[in-house]
Enzyme design. Structure first.
Site, PDB file in Angstrom:
ATOM      1  CG  ASP A   1     -41.036  41.032  21.349  1.00 26.77           C
ATOM      2  OD1 ASP A   1     -42.049  42.176  22.181  1.00 26.77           O
ATOM      3  OD2 ASP A   1     -40.381  40.523  19.848  1.00 26.77           O
TER       4      ASP A   1
ATOM      5  CD  GLU B   1     -37.621  21.852  35.564  1.00 26.18           C
ATOM      6  OE1 GLU B   1     -36.256  21.821  36.094  1.00 26.18           O
ATOM      7  OE2 GLU B   1     -38.232  20.949  33.935  1.00 26.18           O
TER       8      GLU B   1
END
Ligand code: GLC
Length: 537
Positions: free
Chosen positions: A214, A266
Site C-alpha cells: 500500500d 530468502e
C-alpha cells in the site's frame, strides 16, 4: 498451461509466476459473507474458491484483513500480524491459503507500511508519552508554527481532504497523509524497519505468495518536510500528471523497498507489487529496479479515456516505465479506489460494451493483469444514498466528495434480490441495488454472452496463446480511432475500434470478440475488440 502452485507457498519451480499472472483482487468486506453479519470474511472467500478456479485466475490478492478499527476499512491497521475477528482468525487464514494452493492459486496479501491505525499500541503509547520520547519517535510528530504553535508544521493536505496534521492535547501535531486515524510512521526509526520485517516473515512463514504494498511511493518523507509547492487538490483516485508532490516519492523510499526485497529473496517465488502513483515513467521505473519491487501497479490504462490514441499512449508509457528494468508490466482497469470501468466508460449499455472491449485489450497485453472483484460481472459504480456512505473521504471533504464506496458494493452471487447470496442478511455493510438479478454470478454463468462468459473464455485463450512474458509488443497499422497489436510472432492479435464507424478486421480467424460481429461482412463494429489467430495473421 501454468503449473499448479505447491502447498507450501508456491515453491514449485515457477519462481516468477507473477510475470504474466492474472491476479484477482478480493475486497474482503465485499466478496462473500459466511458469518451473516453483512460483511465479507475469510471463510466466505474459501467457500467461493471454486468459482475463482472456474474463472481461471492464477492468484488472489486479499485487501487488508488485519486487526483494525476500520476507519479506512482495514487500511488502518492496529495489529498487522493478526486477523480481525470481523473477518475470521489465523486458522481461517491458514485454511484459505492451503485450499487456494490446492486449487492451484497463489495468495497475495496487502501490506500497509506507510501508517498504522491510531489504535495501534505504538500510537496509543505515543499519544501518552512526552514530546521527544522514543514512543513519539515512531511517528512523525512536530511542534506547530505561528503563535503558540497553533498552526500546523507545514501546508500538507490529506489525500482524503483537509489538513494532514492533527494536534494532540499537549500541543504537538502528528502527520497523517490519509485520515487522522492513520498516523504516518517515521521511517527514520529503526524499530519501524524491524517491525515491518517481522510482519513480512510472519506472513511468508504462513505461506503467502506475495504482498501488495500500500502507498509504496509513500513511507519515506523528504528531509525537513518542506511545504508543498502549491496545495494539490485532495485525491482519492488518479494523481494528476506532471505535478511534483513532496508528500510522496522521496528518495529514501527505495531503501525500504530494497529491505523488503531482501527478505522476500530468502524465500522462493514470493512477489512484491507496489501501489505506485507516481507520474513520470522514469520515477516509476526506479521502483522496479532488480533489487526493489518485482512489479508496480501502473494506473495509466485505468486513467485513459476510451479513445484509441489515448489508450495507445497509456500502453506505451506503461511499457516504457518498466523499460529495461527486467520487471514485467502490469495492467488494471479498476480497483477499490477508482470508479468502476463500466461507469467510467459512459455507463449503461455503452459502458458495458466498452468495458468488454477493454477487457480484451488488457488481457492481450504482455505482463500481468489485476482484475478487481466484480469487474468480471461488469458491475457498475453504485449511486449510494448519502446515509449509506462510509468512506472517510465523504466526511473529510465536508460532503463534497462521495468517495469510493460506489465501487465497493458486495458481489452478487445468485438470486433475484439483495443480498443475492452474498450474505444471509439483506443488511449488507453497503446496500446492494435491487436491479442486480441479471448481474449475479449464477445468472451470468448460464449466459454465453455475459461479461463473465467473456472473461472465462478470454482467460482460457490467454493461457492457450501464452507468449513469452518479455515479448515486445508490436503495433500494427490501424484506421483512425483504432488500434491493433500482438505480443510476439506466435501470439494472438488484438484489435480495438473506439471510433463511431465499423472498420475492416485485420487478417486472421476471429477467436473471440467483445460484441457481436456481422455474419456477412469482415468488419469490427464500433466499441468492439477482437482477438484474431496468429497463424493466418
Ligand atoms: C491505498 C489504498 C486505499 C487506502 C489508502 C490508505 O491507496 O488502496 O484504499 O485508503 O492506501 O491506506
Amino acid at each position: 498451461m501454468r503449473r499448479a502452485a505447491g502447498t507450501t507457498g508456491g515453491d514449485n519451480g515457477d519462481h516468477d509466476w507473477w510475470r504474466d499472472a492474472v491476479v484477482y483482487q478480493i475486497y474482503v468486506r465485499s466478496f462473500a459473507d459466511s458469518s451473516g453479519d453483512g460483511v465479507g470474511d475469510l471463510d466466505g472467500i474459501r467457500g467461493r474458491l471454486g468459482y475463482l478456479e472456474l474463472l481461471g485466475v492464477d492468484a488472489i490478492w486479499l485487501t487488508p484483513f488485519f486487526r483494525s478499527p476500520m476507519a479506512d476499512h482495514g487500511y488502518d491497521v492496529a495489529d498487522p500480524r493478526d486477523v480481525d475477528p470481523l473477518f475470521g482468525d489465523l486458522n481461517a487464514f491458514d485454511g484459505l491459503v492451503a485450499e487456494a494452493h490446492e486449487r492451484g492459486m497463489r495468495v497475495v496479501v496487502d501490506l500497509v507500511p506507510n501508517h498504522t491505525s491510531d489504535a495501534h499500541e505504538w500510537f496509543v503509547a505515543a499519544r501518552n508519552a512526552a514530546p521527544g520520547s522514543p514512543e513519539r519517535d515512531r511517528y512523525i510528530l512536530r511542534d506547530g508554527t505561528g503563535p503558540d504553535g497553533a498552526a500546523p508544521p507545514n501546508n500538507w493536505t490529506s489525500i482524503f481532504g483537509g489538513n494532514a496534521w492533527t494536534r494532540l492535547d499537549d500541543g504537538q501535531w502528528y502527520l497523517h497523509l490519509f485520515s487522522p486515524e492513520q498516523p504516518d510512521l517515521n521511517w527514520e526509526n529503526p524499530e519501524v524497519w524491524a517491525d515491518l520485517e517481522r510482519t513480512l516473515r510472519c506472513w511468508l512463514d504462513r505461506g503467502v505468495d506475495g504482498f501488495r504494498i500500500d502507498v509504496a511511493h509513500g513511507m519515506a518523507k523528504p528531509p525537513g518536510l518542506p511545504d508543498m509547492v502549491e496545495p494539490i487538490e485532495p485525491q482519492h483516485g488518479l494523481l494528476p500528471d506532471d505535478v511534483e508532490d513532496r508528500r510522496f516519492d522521496a528518495e529514501g523510499v527505495h531503501d525500504i523497498h530494497r529491505m523488503i526485497r531482501k527478505v522476500l529473496d530468502e524465500y522462493v517465488g514470493r512477489l512484491a507489487v507496489g501501489e505506485i502513483w507516481v507520474t513520470s515513467d522514469v520515477a516509476f521505473g526506479r521502483y522496479v529496479r532488480p533489487d526493489e519491487l518485482h512489479q508496480g501497479f501502473n494506473f495509466r490504462l485505468a486513467a485513459a479515456d476510451f479513445d484509441a490514441a489515448d489508450l495507445r499512449r497509456a500502453i506505451d508509457h506503461s511499457l516504457a516505465a518498466v523499460g529495461d528494468t527486467g520487471a514485467s508490466p502490469t495492467w488494471t482497469l479498476s480497483n477499490h479506489d477508482v470508479v468502476r470501468e463500466v461507469t467510467r466508460y459512459g455507463g449503461g449499455e455503452l459502458g458495458v460494451r466498452r468495458a468488454r472491449a477493454m477487457t480484451l485489450v488488457a488481457l492481450a497485453l504482455p505482463g500481468s493483469v489485476y482484475v478487481y472483484n466484480g469487474a468480471e460481472l461488469g458491475l457498475p459504480q453504485v449511486e449510494l444514498p448519502d446515509d449509506a456512505l462510509q468512506d472517510p473521504v465523504w466526511e473529510r471533504s465536508g460532503h463534497t466528495e462521495r468517495g469510493r464506496d460506489g465501487a465497493r458494493v458486495p458481489v452478487p452471487w445468485e438470486g433475484a434480490e439483495p443480498p443475492y447470496g452474498f450474505s444471509m442478511t439483506a443488511a449488507t455493510w453497503l446496500p446492494m441495488p435491487s436491479d442486480w438479478a441479471d448481474l449475479t454470478v449464477a445468472a451470468q454463468l448460464e449466459d454465453p454472452d455475459s461479461m463473465l462468459s467473456l472473461y472465462r473464455r478470454a482467460l482460457e485463450l490467454r493461457r492457450e496463446h501464452a507468449a513469452p512474458d518479455d515479448a515486445a509488443l508490436e503495433w500494427h497499422g490501424a484506421p483512425e480511432g483504432c488500434l491493433a497489436f500482438h505480443r510476439d510472432a506466435g501470439s494472438l492479435v488484438c484489435a480495438l475500434n473506439t471510433s463511431p464507424v465499423a472498420v475492416p478486421l485485420p487478417p486472421g480467424d476471429v477467436l473471440l470478440a467483445s460484441g457481436p460481429l456481422p455474419d456477412d461482412e469482415r468488419v469490427l463494429p464500433p466499441e468492439t475488440a477482437a482477438w484474431l489467430s496468429p497463424a493466418s495473421a
